[in-house]
Design an enzyme around this catalytic site. Structure first.
Site, PDB file in Angstrom:
ATOM      1  N   SER A 136       0.833  -1.239  -0.013  1.00  0.00           N
ATOM      2  CA  SER A 136       0.036   0.014  -0.047  1.00  0.00           C
ATOM      3  C   SER A 136       1.050   1.196  -0.157  1.00  0.00           C
ATOM      4  O   SER A 136       1.934   1.331   0.603  1.00  0.00           O
ATOM      5  CB  SER A 136      -0.923   0.142   1.108  1.00  0.00           C
ATOM      6  OG  SER A 136      -1.538   1.326   1.392  1.00  0.00           O
TER       7      SER A 136
ATOM      8  N   TYR B 187      -1.416  -0.452  10.272  1.00  0.00           N
ATOM      9  CA  TYR B 187      -1.533  -1.071   8.740  1.00  0.00           C
ATOM     10  C   TYR B 187      -0.402  -0.521   8.045  1.00  0.00           C
ATOM     11  O   TYR B 187       0.309  -1.367   7.191  1.00  0.00           O
ATOM     12  CB  TYR B 187      -2.922  -0.366   8.286  1.00  0.00           C
ATOM     13  CG  TYR B 187      -3.042  -0.555   6.700  1.00  0.00           C
ATOM     14  CD1 TYR B 187      -3.780  -1.532   6.452  1.00  0.00           C
ATOM     15  CD2 TYR B 187      -2.747   0.233   5.846  1.00  0.00           C
ATOM     16  CE1 TYR B 187      -4.010  -2.088   4.940  1.00  0.00           C
ATOM     17  CE2 TYR B 187      -3.101   0.123   4.433  1.00  0.00           C
ATOM     18  CZ  TYR B 187      -3.652  -0.790   4.098  1.00  0.00           C
ATOM     19  OH  TYR B 187      -4.090  -1.092   2.676  1.00  0.00           O
TER      20      TYR B 187
HETATM   21  N1  NAD Z   1      -8.686  -0.429  -1.811  1.00  0.00           N
HETATM   22  C1  NAD Z   1      -7.451   0.334  -1.541  1.00  0.00           C
HETATM   23  O1  NAD Z   1      -7.506   1.405  -1.885  1.00  0.00           O
HETATM   24  C2  NAD Z   1      -6.220  -0.062  -1.167  1.00  0.00           C
HETATM   25  C3  NAD Z   1      -5.263   0.632  -1.083  1.00  0.00           C
HETATM   26  C4  NAD Z   1      -3.864   0.004  -0.778  1.00  0.00           C
HETATM   27  C5  NAD Z   1      -3.764  -1.208  -0.581  1.00  0.00           C
HETATM   28  N2  NAD Z   1      -4.849  -2.097  -0.612  1.00  0.00           N
HETATM   29  C6  NAD Z   1      -4.540  -3.434  -0.213  1.00  0.00           C
HETATM   30  O2  NAD Z   1      -5.241  -4.515  -1.229  1.00  0.00           O
HETATM   31  C7  NAD Z   1      -5.610  -5.567  -0.815  1.00  0.00           C
HETATM   32  C8  NAD Z   1      -7.039  -5.744  -1.228  1.00  0.00           C
HETATM   33  O3  NAD Z   1      -7.731  -4.697  -0.619  1.00  0.00           O
HETATM   34  P1  NAD Z   1      -9.265  -4.556  -1.265  1.00  0.00           P
HETATM   35  O4  NAD Z   1      -9.337  -3.205  -1.790  1.00  0.00           O
HETATM   36  O5  NAD Z   1      -9.712  -5.680  -2.376  1.00  0.00           O
HETATM   37  O6  NAD Z   1     -10.066  -4.620   0.097  1.00  0.00           O
HETATM   38  P2  NAD Z   1     -11.226  -5.583   0.403  1.00  0.00           P
HETATM   39  O7  NAD Z   1     -11.571  -5.243   1.728  1.00  0.00           O
HETATM   40  O8  NAD Z   1     -12.444  -5.415  -0.515  1.00  0.00           O
HETATM   41  O9  NAD Z   1     -10.837  -6.888   0.496  1.00  0.00           O
HETATM   42  C9  NAD Z   1      -9.773  -7.655   1.616  1.00  0.00           C
HETATM   43  C10 NAD Z   1     -10.221  -9.144   1.575  1.00  0.00           C
HETATM   44  O10 NAD Z   1      -9.292  -9.549   2.572  1.00  0.00           O
HETATM   45  C11 NAD Z   1     -10.166 -10.259   3.398  1.00  0.00           C
HETATM   46  N3  NAD Z   1      -9.713 -10.724   4.649  1.00  0.00           N
HETATM   47  C12 NAD Z   1      -9.867  -9.750   5.698  1.00  0.00           C
HETATM   48  N4  NAD Z   1      -9.211 -10.548   6.870  1.00  0.00           N
HETATM   49  C13 NAD Z   1      -8.908 -11.643   6.516  1.00  0.00           C
HETATM   50  C14 NAD Z   1      -8.035 -12.717   7.087  1.00  0.00           C
HETATM   51  N5  NAD Z   1      -7.865 -12.722   8.444  1.00  0.00           N
HETATM   52  N6  NAD Z   1      -7.774 -13.723   6.377  1.00  0.00           N
HETATM   53  C15 NAD Z   1      -7.778 -13.961   4.956  1.00  0.00           C
HETATM   54  N7  NAD Z   1      -8.573 -12.765   4.284  1.00  0.00           N
HETATM   55  C16 NAD Z   1      -8.960 -11.950   4.932  1.00  0.00           C
HETATM   56  C17 NAD Z   1     -11.683  -9.807   3.356  1.00  0.00           C
HETATM   57  O11 NAD Z   1     -12.701 -10.958   3.720  1.00  0.00           O
HETATM   58  C18 NAD Z   1     -11.777  -9.305   1.971  1.00  0.00           C
HETATM   59  O12 NAD Z   1     -12.159 -10.357   0.972  1.00  0.00           O
HETATM   60  C19 NAD Z   1      -5.296  -5.446   0.938  1.00  0.00           C
HETATM   61  O13 NAD Z   1      -4.084  -6.057   1.185  1.00  0.00           O
HETATM   62  C20 NAD Z   1      -5.339  -4.052   1.104  1.00  0.00           C
HETATM   63  O14 NAD Z   1      -4.453  -3.645   2.044  1.00  0.00           O
HETATM   64  C21 NAD Z   1      -6.155  -1.516  -0.872  1.00  0.00           C
END
Ligand code: NAD
Length: 245
Positions: free
Chosen positions: A140, A153
C-alpha cells in the site's frame, strides 16, 4: 498478450474488490485460480460465478493470520491442480484507529493479517512454486508514507515491502518476488477515508480513484513473462498521488 494457460494462481483475500479483479483477469488469461479468503461463503459464490463448471476455480477458506491455514491451502492447491506458478497475497484489514486508542489485541490482529499473513503464505508456497514462479504481495502507499489513524496498517505494509525485497534475494533466480502498492482504489476499503478527506481525489494528478482492474493489470504483468527480469521491485498504482502530496 499475456497467456496464463496451464498456470496456477493462488490468491489470498480473493473475495475483496482487488482480489476479485485479479481473479477475473488471471482466469480470463487462462489460469486456474485457487481463491482463498476468510469469507468462505462469499468466496464460494464468487468462484461459482467466475467458473460455473468449477474446472479452473477452487474456493477455500483461509485465515491469513493462521500459519496452518496457509499450509493447508497450498497443499490443497497442489493436490487439485498439480502445481502453483503464482502466489498473490491480497488479504488485508484496514481499520481506522489512532495509536493512542488502539488496544494491544487490535494491533496484534492487524500485524497478524497484514504482515504475518504474507509471511505464512510465502513460506508455505516456497517449496511448491514452480521454476520461474512469481510472488506478488499487495502492499500500500501507506507502507511508504505512513497513514494518519492507520499506523498499524502502515507498519505492516512497510514490513511487507521489506519482506518482499529480502525474499527476492533469497529466492532468485528460481522465483521472482515483487510488490504492488495501490493508492486509493474504488471499493469499500477506502470509502471512510474519502468521506473524511474528499480533497484526496482532486489532489490526485489523475483526478480520480483507481479501479481494482487497474491494480490487477499490474499484478498480471509482474506474474507474466513480460516481467521476467523484474524482482525485488514495487510498482505504485496511485494515479500520481504519491508524488503529488
Ligand atoms: N482498496 C484500496 O484502496 C487499497 C489501497 C492500498 C492497498 N490495498 C490493499 O489491497 C488488498 C486488497 O484490498 P481490497 O481493496 O480488495 O479490500 P477488501 O476489503 O475489498 O478485501 C480484503 C479481503 O481480505 C479478506 N480478509 C480480511 N481479513 C482476512 C483474514 N484474516 N484472512 C483472510 N482474508 C481476510 C476480506 O474478507 C476481503 O475479502 C489489501 O491487502 C489492501 O490492504 C487496498
Amino acid at each position: 498478450m499475456i497467456d496464463f494457460s496451464g498456470k496456477v494462481l493462488l490468491l489470498t483475500g480473493a473475495n475483496g474488490a482487488i482480489g476479485r479483479a485479479i481473479a477475473r483477469l488471471f482466469h480470463r488469461y487462462g489460469a486456474a485460480c485457487v481463491l482463498s479468503d476468510l469469507d468462505e461463503e462469499g468466496m464460494e459464490s464468487f468462484a461459482r460465478e467466475l467458473d460455473p463448471g468449477g474446472v479452473r476455480a477452487l474456493a477455500l477458506r483461509q485465515d491469513a493470520a493462521q500459519a496452518g491455514d496457509a499450509e493447508r491451502v497450498i497443499e490443497a492447491t497442489v493436490t487439485r491442480f498439480g502445481r502453483v506458478d503464482a502466489l498473490v497475497t491480497a488479504a488485508g484489514l484496514y481499520r481506522e484507529r489512532l495509536v493512542s486508542e488502539m488496544s494491544e489485541a487490535e494491533w496484534r490482529q492487524s500485524i497478524a493479517i497484514n504482515l504475518d499473513g504474507v509471511f505464512h503464505s510465502c513460506r508455505a508456497a516456497i517449496p511448491y512454486l514452480s521454476e520461474d514462479g512469481a510472488i506478488v504481495n499487495i502492499a500500500s502507499m501507506a507502507g511508504h508514507r505512513g497513514s494518519y489513524a492507520h499506523a498499524h496498517y502502515a507498519a505492516a505494509k512497510g514490513g511487507t515491502l521489506s519482506l518482499t525485497r529480502s525474499l527476492a534475494l533469497e529466492l532468485a533466480p528460481r522465483i521472482r518476488v515483487n510488490a504492488v502498492s495501490p493508492g486509493l482504489i474504488e471499493g469499500p476499503m477506502v470509502q471512510p477515508l474519502i468521506a473524511r478527506k474528499p480533497e484526496l481525489i482532486p489532489n490526485t494528478p489523475m483526478r480520480r480513484l483507481g479501479t481494482a482492474d487497474e491494480v490487477a493489470g499490474v499484478v498480471a504483468f509482474l506474474c507474466s513473462d513480460l516481467a521476467r527480469f523484474v524482482t525485488g521491485e514495487t510498482i505504485h498504482v496511485n494515479g500520481g498521488l504519491h508524488i503529488a502530496s
